[in-house]
Design an enzyme around this catalytic site. Structure first.
Site, PDB file in Angstrom:
ATOM      1  N   GLY A 152       0.750  -1.270  -0.158  1.00 52.61           N
ATOM      2  CA  GLY A 152       0.066   0.023   0.043  1.00 52.61           C
ATOM      3  C   GLY A 152       0.994   1.242  -0.082  1.00 52.61           C
ATOM      4  O   GLY A 152       2.079   1.451  -0.486  1.00 52.61           O
ATOM      5  N   ARG A 153       0.239   2.177   0.569  1.00 54.79           N
ATOM      6  CA  ARG A 153       1.000   3.541   0.453  1.00 54.79           C
ATOM      7  C   ARG A 153       2.349   3.507   1.201  1.00 54.79           C
ATOM      8  O   ARG A 153       3.335   4.262   0.618  1.00 54.79           O
ATOM      9  CB  ARG A 153       0.013   4.674   1.140  1.00 54.79           C
ATOM     10  CG  ARG A 153      -0.298   4.801   2.695  1.00 54.79           C
ATOM     11  CD  ARG A 153      -1.394   5.394   3.095  1.00 54.79           C
ATOM     12  NE  ARG A 153      -1.716   5.419   4.356  1.00 54.79           N
ATOM     13  CZ  ARG A 153      -1.244   5.919   5.390  1.00 54.79           C
ATOM     14  NH1 ARG A 153      -0.102   6.784   5.102  1.00 54.79           N
ATOM     15  NH2 ARG A 153      -1.812   5.594   6.484  1.00 54.79           N
ATOM     16  N   ILE A 154       2.515   2.749   2.420  1.00 54.21           N
ATOM     17  CA  ILE A 154       3.618   2.828   3.094  1.00 54.21           C
ATOM     18  C   ILE A 154       4.663   1.432   2.236  1.00 54.21           C
ATOM     19  O   ILE A 154       5.909   2.073   2.020  1.00 54.21           O
ATOM     20  CB  ILE A 154       3.645   2.504   4.433  1.00 54.21           C
ATOM     21  CG1 ILE A 154       2.881   3.769   5.041  1.00 54.21           C
ATOM     22  CG2 ILE A 154       4.805   2.124   5.247  1.00 54.21           C
ATOM     23  CD1 ILE A 154       2.305   3.341   6.625  1.00 54.21           C
ATOM     24  N   SER A 173       1.470  -8.572  -2.130  1.00 56.94           N
ATOM     25  CA  SER A 173      -0.224  -8.293  -1.452  1.00 56.94           C
ATOM     26  C   SER A 173      -1.222  -8.893  -2.302  1.00 56.94           C
ATOM     27  O   SER A 173      -0.732  -9.424  -3.600  1.00 56.94           O
ATOM     28  CB  SER A 173      -0.187  -6.625  -1.552  1.00 56.94           C
ATOM     29  OG  SER A 173      -0.647  -6.283  -2.945  1.00 56.94           O
ATOM     30  N   ARG A 174      -2.292  -9.148  -1.866  1.00 58.76           N
ATOM     31  CA  ARG A 174      -3.396  -9.764  -2.555  1.00 58.76           C
ATOM     32  C   ARG A 174      -3.602  -9.232  -4.036  1.00 58.76           C
ATOM     33  O   ARG A 174      -3.992  -9.856  -5.111  1.00 58.76           O
ATOM     34  CB  ARG A 174      -4.575 -10.134  -1.697  1.00 58.76           C
ATOM     35  CG  ARG A 174      -4.341 -11.059  -0.472  1.00 58.76           C
ATOM     36  CD  ARG A 174      -5.669 -11.237   0.328  1.00 58.76           C
ATOM     37  NE  ARG A 174      -5.984  -9.851   0.807  1.00 58.76           N
ATOM     38  CZ  ARG A 174      -7.095  -9.284   0.246  1.00 58.76           C
ATOM     39  NH1 ARG A 174      -7.858  -9.942  -0.798  1.00 58.76           N
ATOM     40  NH2 ARG A 174      -7.549  -8.073   0.825  1.00 58.76           N
ATOM     41  N   THR A 232       6.601  -2.916  11.479  1.00 58.84           N
ATOM     42  CA  THR A 232       5.854  -1.625  11.749  1.00 58.84           C
ATOM     43  C   THR A 232       4.408  -1.498  11.424  1.00 58.84           C
ATOM     44  O   THR A 232       3.968  -0.418  11.321  1.00 58.84           O
ATOM     45  CB  THR A 232       6.629  -0.447  10.994  1.00 58.84           C
ATOM     46  OG1 THR A 232       6.526  -0.545   9.536  1.00 58.84           O
ATOM     47  CG2 THR A 232       8.188  -0.244  11.324  1.00 58.84           C
ATOM     48  N   ARG A 234       1.342  -4.103  12.647  1.00 61.76           N
ATOM     49  CA  ARG A 234       0.722  -4.183  13.753  1.00 61.76           C
ATOM     50  C   ARG A 234       1.115  -5.509  14.299  1.00 61.76           C
ATOM     51  O   ARG A 234       1.501  -6.502  13.614  1.00 61.76           O
ATOM     52  CB  ARG A 234      -1.126  -4.579  13.883  1.00 61.76           C
ATOM     53  CG  ARG A 234      -1.727  -3.232  13.302  1.00 61.76           C
ATOM     54  CD  ARG A 234      -1.680  -2.234  14.746  1.00 61.76           C
ATOM     55  NE  ARG A 234      -2.319  -0.765  14.320  1.00 61.76           N
ATOM     56  CZ  ARG A 234      -1.711   0.064  14.171  1.00 61.76           C
ATOM     57  NH1 ARG A 234      -0.785   0.121  13.456  1.00 61.76           N
ATOM     58  NH2 ARG A 234      -2.738   1.057  13.943  1.00 61.76           N
ATOM     59  N   GLU A 263       0.555  -3.991  24.007  1.00 59.37           N
ATOM     60  CA  GLU A 263       1.064  -2.651  24.083  1.00 59.37           C
ATOM     61  C   GLU A 263       0.486  -1.932  25.604  1.00 59.37           C
ATOM     62  O   GLU A 263      -0.678  -1.788  25.408  1.00 59.37           O
ATOM     63  CB  GLU A 263       0.997  -1.725  22.749  1.00 59.37           C
ATOM     64  CG  GLU A 263       1.552  -2.634  21.855  1.00 59.37           C
ATOM     65  CD  GLU A 263       1.553  -1.725  20.359  1.00 59.37           C
ATOM     66  OE1 GLU A 263       1.199  -0.608  20.476  1.00 59.37           O
ATOM     67  OE2 GLU A 263       1.942  -2.366  19.286  1.00 59.37           O
ATOM     68  N   HIS A 282       5.877   1.659  19.520  1.00 63.65           N
ATOM     69  CA  HIS A 282       5.078   1.995  18.749  1.00 63.65           C
ATOM     70  C   HIS A 282       5.411   3.519  18.312  1.00 63.65           C
ATOM     71  O   HIS A 282       4.662   4.551  18.405  1.00 63.65           O
ATOM     72  CB  HIS A 282       3.637   1.955  19.081  1.00 63.65           C
ATOM     73  CG  HIS A 282       2.644   1.692  18.112  1.00 63.65           C
ATOM     74  ND1 HIS A 282       1.601   0.669  18.133  1.00 63.65           N
ATOM     75  CD2 HIS A 282       2.403   2.199  16.736  1.00 63.65           C
ATOM     76  CE1 HIS A 282       0.678   0.722  17.183  1.00 63.65           C
ATOM     77  NE2 HIS A 282       1.586   1.625  16.224  1.00 63.65           N
TER      78      HIS A 282
END
Length: 336
Positions: A152-154, A173-174, A232, A234, A263, A282
């Site tokens: 995705g964007r990251i 990715s899918r 980075t 989850r 966390e 985080h």
């Protein structure tokens, strides 16, 4: 609220909107984590408005029913997995968020973790305190294969930067197509091929029921011995027991983690004992610039709500249920 990051970092009360709200309402800054539902309800019962920092503290119908004064939740970010929105609506509680950032800070932190693992920066830094000149060699990043799991964007931006560092970049990715991967010089591959061929795997997929534990014992066994893992995204995406076992056996050469199943990470957590584990609290989003922008927006949302100005709600169906009130008690905290 749970682990009040912005409060403890002296950001929440440093933005201009804080002083504006302080002139209008009684504000309480909660600096300690409220670890149980009972503690949360006891601490928050007096308040009409709560400011949350993302998703660490859960609110369900049980909590809402015991907070009779609560009318508005303003949080930073737009994630609502911790908030039972239908129940909030039934209780007449409006919920709003702030705009999503570009992901630039998480991208930067990911690159930092990769370089820290490869060059053993934390280990050298720690030993510089007790040794004259630590002789700890790292590894060259150039020429290695980096697997970007999630595009995705990251993830796409991480892939682009890794390519500029003369690495081979694999993407999965899918929905990833060869054309999209090629835009940043990456190869579109299957999940299994990415896991088998990568020297470094960096995770950037969403956390949901389908991706929980998607990197587990089977996947760690497929990796190159000594490969590195960076997460980075989850914590629950990776099976922590399987990851710890892979670290113990040497199958994993090291991990760079900004996220965990629980966390804050418990002080007695086994991950804390590994010298080749770079552990962060985080921090992906948490720069002064991003925190300041989010708190300014979240506090402005409260001011707009108090003045009856339009607020973009995450549960707009609550509007007919809203009650008017003239005196306010506000708490600012965090639940990232």
């Amino acid at each position: 609220m749970a682990h009040a990051d912005g409060v403890r970092e002296k950001v929440a009360d440093a933005v201009p909107a804080f002083d504006k709200l302080k002139a209008r309402a009684d504000i309480t800054l909660l600096r300690e984590r409220l670890e149980t539902s009972e503690k949360l309800v006891q601490a928050l019962r007096p308040f009409d408005i709560i400011l949350l920092m993302r998703e660490r503290t859960s609110f369900t119908g049980n909590e809402y029913s015991q907070l009779p004064n609560l009318r508005f939740i303003s949080q930073t970010g737009r994630t609502t997995v911790h908030l039972d929105l239908p129940s909030a609506t039934r209780h007449g509680i409006a919920v709003t968020g702030t705009s999503t950032d570009s992901g630039a800070t998480t991208k930067e932190l990911t690159i930092g973790l990769i370089l820290s693992l490869m060059r053993k920066i934390p280990q050298v830094d720690r030993r510089m305190r007790s040794e004259s000149w630590p002789a700890i060699p790292g590894w060259t990043l150039e020429g290695k294969t980096v697997g970007v799991f999630g595009f995705g964007r990251i993830g796409k931006e991480v892939a682009r930067i890794m390519k500029t560092l003369n690495t081979r970049v694999l993407g999965y990715s899918r929905t990833l197509t060869p054309e999209r991967a090629a835009e940043v010089g990456a190869e579109c591959v299957s999940m299994e091929r990415l896991i088998r061929e990568s020297d470094i795997i960096t995770i950037h997929i969403n956390s949901n029921a389908q991706t929980r534990g998607i990197i587990g014992e089977k996947e760690f066994a497929m990796m190159k011995r000594g490969a590195f893992l960076v997460n980075t995204a989850r914590g629950p995406i990776v099976s922590e027991p399987a990851m710890i076992s892979a670290l113990e056996s040497g199958q994993l050469g090291g991990v760079g983690l900004d996220v965990f199943d629980v966390e804050p990470l418990p002080m007695d957590h086994p991950l804390r004992r590994f010298d080749n584990a770079v552990l962060l609290s985080h921090r992906g989003y948490a720069t002064v610039e991003v925190l300041s922008e989010r708190y300014e927006q979240a506090l402005t949302n409260i001011l707009d709500f108090l003045d009856g100005r339009p607020v973009k709600l995450l549960n707009p169906e609550v509007l007919p249920k809203l009650k008017s009130f003239t005196t306010f008690r506000v708490t600012a905290g965090a639940s990232k």
